[in-house]
Design an enzyme around this catalytic site. Structure first.
Site, PDB file in Angstrom:
ATOM      1  N   ILE A 278      35.535  43.410  -8.890  1.00 27.15           N
ATOM      2  CA  ILE A 278      36.665  43.400  -9.823  1.00 27.15           C
ATOM      3  C   ILE A 278      36.864  41.986 -10.324  1.00 27.15           C
ATOM      4  O   ILE A 278      36.868  41.032  -9.538  1.00 27.15           O
ATOM      5  CB  ILE A 278      37.951  43.871  -9.107  1.00 27.15           C
ATOM      6  N   LYS A 279      37.025  41.892 -11.627  1.00 25.30           N
ATOM      7  CA  LYS A 279      37.312  40.585 -12.203  1.00 25.30           C
ATOM      8  C   LYS A 279      38.684  40.624 -12.852  1.00 25.30           C
ATOM      9  O   LYS A 279      38.936  41.464 -13.718  1.00 25.30           O
ATOM     10  CB  LYS A 279      36.254  40.257 -13.268  1.00 25.30           C
ATOM     11  N   VAL A 280      39.556  39.718 -12.419  1.00 26.87           N
ATOM     12  CA  VAL A 280      40.868  39.595 -13.061  1.00 26.87           C
ATOM     13  C   VAL A 280      41.130  38.127 -13.374  1.00 26.87           C
ATOM     14  O   VAL A 280      40.375  37.243 -12.965  1.00 26.87           O
ATOM     15  CB  VAL A 280      42.004  40.139 -12.150  1.00 26.87           C
TER      16      VAL A 280
ATOM     17  N   TYR B   9      41.554  43.554 -17.600  1.00 30.34           N
ATOM     18  CA  TYR B   9      42.366  42.606 -18.358  1.00 30.34           C
ATOM     19  C   TYR B   9      43.553  43.314 -18.983  1.00 30.34           C
ATOM     20  O   TYR B   9      43.422  43.895 -20.063  1.00 30.34           O
ATOM     21  CB  TYR B   9      41.521  41.983 -19.469  1.00 30.34           C
TER      22      TYR B   9
END
Lengths: 307, 307, 307, 307, 307
Positions: free
Chosen positions: C203-205, C171
């Site tokens: 991956i978290k965006v 983030y």
């Protein structure tokens, strides 16, 4: 083993027998052995103030053996010093006097408003040198107080499990308090309490003045009319602040002053129920014979032979 | 083992049997044993506020044994204190009351807008002193909060694997929030949630006021019409914020106030579903007989004998 | 084991079989099991935003069991939460859904332009709780980014050797970038790349906007005419930036919005080749029945049953 | 999660959620998933008996992938093998079947009346290979039994704290008992009890005969008229000896025999309340199609589709 | 806290407060709580003698929960068992009775003239299971005695520093002594002394006969006319041999015998100043109601309600 020493040891029932043994070694040694009073010779000024400031007034003191001999001959309960000084005599004087290894020290070649001593020895050092206790200085009032408390915690846990006693020099100092506040009665009593809560077996503080530093504390001292007029009153309060007398509290002799002033202070400590003195500069900065006489008088005041 | 205690233990199914045992030791001890309610005596004010401010109002409290006896005679569920106080009595009162070792403490000789307590004890200390739990204070709102959360994490993991319970004092304080915000309902509920998410078994917060500190939170409290008018409402909300009541939340007794004010607060805690109180100054700053009577009333309110 | 999951696992041939197993556990679980798409329920908002802001809109969510049940019943691939929430249900729901332990968290009681989360759990915690992966948040753009990258590196190495997967929330946030820049396409793609380079398996965006934050990057986007007009374009670019699709990239659901808006976003993610969504507030801040229906629609969009 | 699996997990309330998760992974996998019954494929004979004795009857079995595929296609609950066999396929078949790493093994190139297996894998191996459990063989009756029990204790503590399950092969063997005694009902029940007392989550023993080996035990079986006539009787007794059914006990398939003999044995295990079979040679020493049919019948007997 | 328990704890002043706390937990629990007498339920026979010999006489005892309940309902001071039995109930019965984890055990599937038990649990296990003490068996008289003494030393040091108590089963056995010698008064007294010298807090021996095993000892018993005629005489002598009564010595109940025989033995133990009984088979090998009545009588004899 006197009743008094037995009583003092009883306050440390939570400690292991090794620690009790080392406390007893100090309490039973020397002229005051068995009385429950202690006079300790500390010599860390070489590190803390520099050699000339410390030893030039009596150059014999440059020699580490001098202090071992002085403490032994004077009949002190123990001798406290940094690593180097103890390494330089612990073999030669083995078994002649209980030793306290000062595990942290601070020099004045770099000064800062928020002091923090350097760790200069280990519990393993204390054991290999045959010490009865470790010594450690904290500076409540310094921005770095927590670093010191936490290092003490670690060293203390290790020392206790190895059967050593823990002596804490609790010297308020730093940007949190004023210069006068360092010896104000509320601050000194607080410093003693902090050392006790951190698990010290023996606490060393400075003789307090009648000043009151902290606003919230001042209110309480006035409201509760806590007697702080005479030194004996103030000592009594510091002893109370040290778990109501369940922890040994001793007082520093401070900078060299007139003998009578020191003796009066010792009387105040005695009359207020303090457990003794830790007297460095007033002892080793004068010729040996004078020093022995001086310490003899101090011990006689504690022993009651001198009023 | 009452049904209520069994129910409470069931909320901690992820904990090992040792931790369950130590939770049960506290829940089953004393006057409120078995009810699921707890009254704990905490005495860390000697370190946190200084000895005179803490003990001069009732000088018997300078003595560490006094507090052990008070907690035992009053029938508290547990007694919480820093290392020094516990070391000074844990042997003499072994087995008489569950102990909580406060593992960090902060003094006021140095104050800073963003406080951080010093670690003053270890899990090994807690085990050798026979404690049922470790205690630890966090200051959400302080710039140093993360240092505290991370130290808690480490201590907590070690304590849990050794079968101890973890009690977290969650006291919002620091430059991130206003003075009034420290007890604002949104902040206190948030502080309880943080302690719960950090893995606390027992959470201690202050009784919240109806103030709302954070703008984004205020919007939600108003939009959702969360009832926060009475203390019972607010306690209910804090209990909800503590995993919907699946974590034990107890409330501090705060500074010494009029008895009726405290009793009303206790009623509010009870009526809102709170699990009890942790009452220091209101207990030990008055004469022993009064303190016993005072605590007896508090326990009777929790027990329901007094409306 | 479907061909698609086998293909995805083939991208992680450098990882040990334990990590592959745990990736497979997540990819094969729930409604989307086997499709290569994932919908994960994350509930760390109690810590990150406070309990009322998180749970008051649907008070059932104060209860940690609610989220386990929601994730299980909705058929999510995994459930991600901080230590406290997982400890409060991991035993009761053991084996019912893959778990991700969020190892760092940040609260908003103290806010700073350069945020850094606190480490609140360990790899040992993840193992004892039966997790399939650790989760960790980095804030590229913060002055403290390196502290976070380095802590991730340590945790990641330990997790990988224990056969866990590593999920990184990347983030962008902090004084290095503007508010709009946090979701600018160049920044989001860059954040995905950083997470991938740090060794993340998943991956978290955030779904990116068409904004371009960095001057040097802007030049390239324009010169190379990188398509960023539609969300699907931008997702495609982020997937490309995640090792040309050789790393699983999922997208956060963000603050609660209109359902159609979310569904359209999900369509964009799907059409751009994204691997799925991690949807917290949009799931648990509405009544359970609605949430199940909502998640069912999201999963059907990913599964292709809904266009 | 079926009620039966939930019931079984409830017997392990003292275990951490990770261990419960891995028990659930095995109990919920494959054809018998959810029934509380288990069929496990073990292939350690290559090490234990040599490759030709093990694999020549069906040379496909020389290939480690063969056994992974067989276990997966047959729908076994888990596949157990030594380090080499698992390393040779764990990546390729990651996530397709729960794995059990056999942590000790014994070869017959050196034989001795008092056998002791060698430790051939570690808990770290089990984690990096993605296993759900460790497996370990003890030989009660061997002069070296204590070495085996103590190594198991160490491995077991480590495995449990990492959230793995512990499967113990308890095979009486050695100079303390006769050859017939190895499968005597008193000895097998005793072997199951020893494994349970050592903390096994899953116990594997051989189907017992009606023989009685130990004189003191024989007296009791006769005096108490313990039913041991049918295999179902004896299984029931072994299950009872495994903490009254509070531990999962499964039975080895033994040397290759006629199918009907094996099926009858499975019926006996089922009817006596056994939890399943661990069938090696009878599975992999026949052609794949036959093996699948054979295992299908075994599972149908456990599942009740075949009487 | 009764005067008697306080007196007993005073004998262990060298132990840390945690150990005192755990001794107090056992001394203060159950029907005999506070009297200084103890009745402990030990159930390690499943491992030591096999399940049928142990539990067939009262099949309810196959279930680990049965023994927890029996010890709790009978009001025993503690329940002692191996790892598996404690793991199978420690969570469910957390906080209901002090637990002793037997850290070594021996089975009879391999017998040898010089027995040595296997270590089957750890101090870490004892802590995570919430135990008050570790238990350990030594076999003075065995050629392998030193291995056992040395393992005890290691475990004991670790247990003591973690605040646990140490209970030693001292059972003379092995090629060094005759079968009758195992319970000869000189040997039992010697075994008690060895356990005490090894640092045991609680010593368990068998009630001694009037036989004298060792020639050199026999001479002294005769020359000094040590009274060993009645059981009370012999118990008095064993108590004397256990540091003149400064260590808690309890006596095993032995194989199931007629109730009156056991009650007479208990009277002898009581009249000789023994501290209590540890009664396994005589308790759990009869139906629950009978067992409760039996234990009630035993406790009443110790309590003095029955002559």
């Amino acid at each position: 083993m006197t009743e008094r020493v037995r009583e003092i040891l009883s306050w440390y029932a939570g400690s292991n027998p090794g620690t009790l043994t080392n406390l007893a070694r100090m309490l039973n040694h020397g002229v005051l052995g068995g009385t429950g009073k202690m006079v300790i010779l500390p010599v860390d000024q070489g590190f803390e103030h520099g050699p000339a400031r410390s030893f030039a007034p009596n150059p014999a003191g440059y020699d580490p053996h001098y202090h071992f001999k002085l403490a032994i001959e004077a009949g002190c309960n123990a001798y406290a010093a940094p690593l180097g000084f103890l390494e330089a005599g612990a073999a030669e004087f083995a078994g002649e006097i209980p030793l306290i290894l000062k595990l942290n020290n601070s020099d004045v070649l770099y000064e800062t408003p928020d002091p923090c001593s350097s760790i200069t020895g280990s519990v393993a050092d204390a054991l290999r040198l045959g010490c009865a206790a470790i010594g450690y200085t904290i500076y409540p009032g310094s921005a770095l107080r927590n670093e010191m408390y936490e290092a003490l915690r670690d060293l203390s846990e290790e020392a206790k499990s190895a059967g050593l006693a823990v002596v804490v020099w609790s010297y308020p100092r730093g940007s949190g308090i004023s210069k006068d506040g360092e010896t104000a009665i509320d601050v000194v009593a607080y410093a003693a309490q902090i050392a006790a809560q951190l698990g010290a077996h023996v606490i060393k503080v400075k003789p307090p003045t009648a000043a009151l530093e902290q606003k919230e504390a001042k209110k309480v001292y006035e409201a509760q009319q806590i007697p702080i007029e005479t030194l004996a009153d103030r000592i009594r309060h510091v002893v109370q602040a040290s778990f109501n007398g369940r922890r040994i509290v001793i007082f520093s002799g401070g900078a060299k002053g007139s003998d009578e002033k020191v003796f009066d202070e010792v009387r105040g400590i005695r009359d207020g129920g303090g457990f003794g003195s830790i007297i460095g500069r007033n002892s080793f900065q004068r010729p040996r014979a004078e020093a022995l006489k001086f310490l003899d008088t101090v011990m006689k005041i504690y022993g009651g032979q001198i009023k």
